[in-house]
Every structure is written in structure tokens, then in C-alpha cells.
Design an enzyme around this catalytic site. Structure first.
Site, mmCIF file in Angstrom:
data_model
loop_
_atom_site.group_PDB
_atom_site.id
_atom_site.type_symbol
_atom_site.label_atom_id
_atom_site.label_comp_id
_atom_site.label_asym_id
_atom_site.label_seq_id
_atom_site.Cartn_x
_atom_site.Cartn_y
_atom_site.Cartn_z
ATOM 1 N N HIS A 1 -7.292 1.045 10.423
ATOM 2 C CA HIS A 1 -6.646 0.372 9.295
ATOM 3 C C HIS A 1 -7.315 -0.968 9.018
ATOM 4 O O HIS A 1 -7.631 -1.719 9.937
ATOM 5 C CB HIS A 1 -5.165 0.159 9.632
ATOM 6 C CG HIS A 1 -4.362 -0.414 8.517
ATOM 7 N ND1 HIS A 1 -4.192 0.208 7.297
ATOM 8 C CD2 HIS A 1 -3.653 -1.583 8.424
ATOM 9 C CE1 HIS A 1 -3.417 -0.518 6.518
ATOM 10 N NE2 HIS A 1 -3.094 -1.624 7.177
ATOM 11 N N GLN B 1 0.847 -1.189 0.000
ATOM 12 C CA GLN B 1 0.000 0.000 0.000
ATOM 13 C C GLN B 1 0.885 1.242 0.000
ATOM 14 O O GLN B 1 1.677 1.450 0.909
ATOM 15 C CB GLN B 1 -0.917 0.032 1.230
ATOM 16 C CG GLN B 1 -1.753 1.317 1.309
ATOM 17 C CD GLN B 1 -2.610 1.403 2.558
ATOM 18 O OE1 GLN B 1 -2.818 0.417 3.257
ATOM 19 N NE2 GLN B 1 -3.103 2.597 2.853
ATOM 20 N N CYS C 1 -6.449 1.400 2.369
ATOM 21 C CA CYS C 1 -6.400 0.069 2.989
ATOM 22 C C CYS C 1 -7.690 -0.721 2.801
ATOM 23 O O CYS C 1 -7.662 -1.948 2.687
ATOM 24 C CB CYS C 1 -6.056 0.175 4.475
ATOM 25 S SG CYS C 1 -7.197 1.191 5.434
ATOM 26 N N ASP D 1 -1.636 -7.393 4.811
ATOM 27 C CA ASP D 1 -1.651 -5.977 5.185
ATOM 28 C C ASP D 1 -0.662 -5.264 4.275
ATOM 29 O O ASP D 1 0.544 -5.528 4.324
ATOM 30 C CB ASP D 1 -1.243 -5.834 6.659
ATOM 31 C CG ASP D 1 -1.179 -4.397 7.139
ATOM 32 O OD1 ASP D 1 -1.286 -3.464 6.310
ATOM 33 O OD2 ASP D 1 -1.015 -4.186 8.358
#
Length: 232
Positions: A168, A91, A97, A183
């Protein structure tokens, strides 16, 4: 080498299954293939209420100094190499996210659901299949069509969208018998041990419970399941 975050920032997606459903359905997940649902709690009875089979789990949690320090420490010990068979991307766009969580969810279940041929997501995953996680991040950052679609979804929620957030999204999915935490801010996918398509939700819930216990004073948590639609 660490990715350099982009100056580009999007408005955050709301943790709202209705918003996420319209988002992914509009991009190429057929409505009769998969749907997002709220997970109202991590007790066995509440997990049993979630439509099965669960294909992926999205988790929204607060970013704290403790969670950030832990992420940095863990990442320093991780070698940046793709996990076998796992679709993973970095990211670099601020507040992206939620979209990246959904891309992680859909990207790892393309063998279990049908994407509309020629749709955005069909083309996205075909275009990025051979890219590394950083190249996928750059591809997304430069993708105007996704930026517009994200913006529409981000302003479709029940609350006013603001880019000043401290929460997040991450994704949990089962690939080749392993539970992975995906993630885009991490160095690589994180394996949490053995799992299976039938136990994915319960296995993810155990990891999520431990993360919640580290922030006992916060209520900024949300769990959303992506489930395969089955014929009634």
C-alpha cells in the site's frame, strides 16, 4: 460513516520513479517543475543524496494483519474532519493507492509548483477544491480519463501488473508546519508533529523507520521522493 469500497479495481502502480514521472508529467505537472526520485535508504548519507527541495514523500509498505488492526484501532478514535489546509481524499477504488498518493503529493504543493493550465491535474484540483474527502473519492472513481491514464502507467513498469497485491502507498507532506501522513484508507490526515519544507524528508524518514521496524521480516518497502526541479 465509513466509506463503502467500490467494486472497481485498478491494476497497481509500480514503485518506479520513471513510471510515476511519465504519469504526472502527462497529466499536467511540468517536467521542469517536479520529479520523482528513488530514496535508496534512510541513513543520513543516503537521504543527503536525494535532490532537494523535497516536496512530498511516497512510502510503499506491506499490509499485514498487524498493520490493519492498528489502522482500525487508530481510526476509531479519529473524528472525520479535514485538517486545515490539507488536501485529502478517501480511497474507494481497489489498488488506486499509488495514484491517490501522487494526488495527495501534488494536491498539497500546488502553491509551490506550476501545473500546466487546462491540464488534467489543473482541472482536477480546481473541480475538487471544495469537495470533502468522500466526494473527491467518488469524483475519482467516476473519472474515466484518470482510469485510462492510471491503466497506461500501471502497465508501463518493469514487472507484470497484477491486481493481487498486499502492499500500500501512502504520502507524507508538510502543510502549515506539520508533517502529515495521507492515506486514503484512513479516516483523516494524521499529524506526526512539527516539520518544515527543509526537514520534510528527514522527518518522514523517522516515521517510516518506525513502520519498517514493525515488519522486520519484510523487504516490501519502497520510498520515493517528489522533489522540486531547480535550475542547474
Amino acid at each position: 460513516m465509513a466509506d463503502v469500497p467500490s467494486v472497481k479495481r485498478w491494476l497497481p502502480l509500480e514503485a518506479n520513479p520513471d513510471v510515476m514521472n511519465q504519469f504526472i508529467w502527462g497529466l499536467g505537472v511540468a517536467p521542469d517543475e517536479a520529479e520523482c526520485f528513488d530514496v535508496y535508504g534512510l541513513d543520513v548519507e543516503l537521504l543527503d543524496m536525494v535532490p532537494k527541495p523535497v516536496l512530498a514523500v511516497l512510502f510503499l509498505y506491506p499490509l499485514t494483519s498487524q498493520s490493519e488492526e492498528e489502522r482500525i484501532q487508530q481510526d476509531s478514535a479519529v473524528k472525520e474532519q479535514p485538517s486545515s489546509g490539507v488536501y485529502f481524499m478517501k480511497q474507494t477504488v481497489g489498488n488506486a493507492c499509488g495514484t491517490i498518493g501522487l494526488l495527495h503529493a501534488v494536491g498539497n504543493i500546488t502553491s509551490k509548483i506550476k501545473l500546466v493550465e487546462g491540464s488534467y491535474l489543473d482541472n482536477f484540483f480546481k473541480s475538487t477544491a471544495e469537495m470533502d474527502p468522500s466526494e473527491r473519492a467518488t469524483f475519482l472513481e467516476n473519472d474515466r480519463e484518470m482510469e485510462v491514464a492510471h491503466s497506461v502507467a500501471a502497465t508501463a513498469g518493469d514487472t507484470d501488473a497484477s491486481d493481487n497485491v498486499n502492499t500500500h502507498f501512502i504520502c507524507f507532506t508538510c502543510v502549515n508546519g506539520q508533517l502529515y501522513e495521507l492515506d486514503g484508507r484512513r479516516a483523516a490526515p494524521i499529524s506526526h508533529g512539527a516539520s518544515s519544507p527543509t526537514t520534510l524528508l528527514q522527518d518522514a524518514a523517522k516515521v517510516i523507520e518506525k513502520m519498517i521496524q514493525k515488519n522486520p521480516d519484510s523487504i516490501n518497502f519502497n520510498v520515493i521522493a517528489v522533489s522540486k526541479k531547480t535550475e542547474a
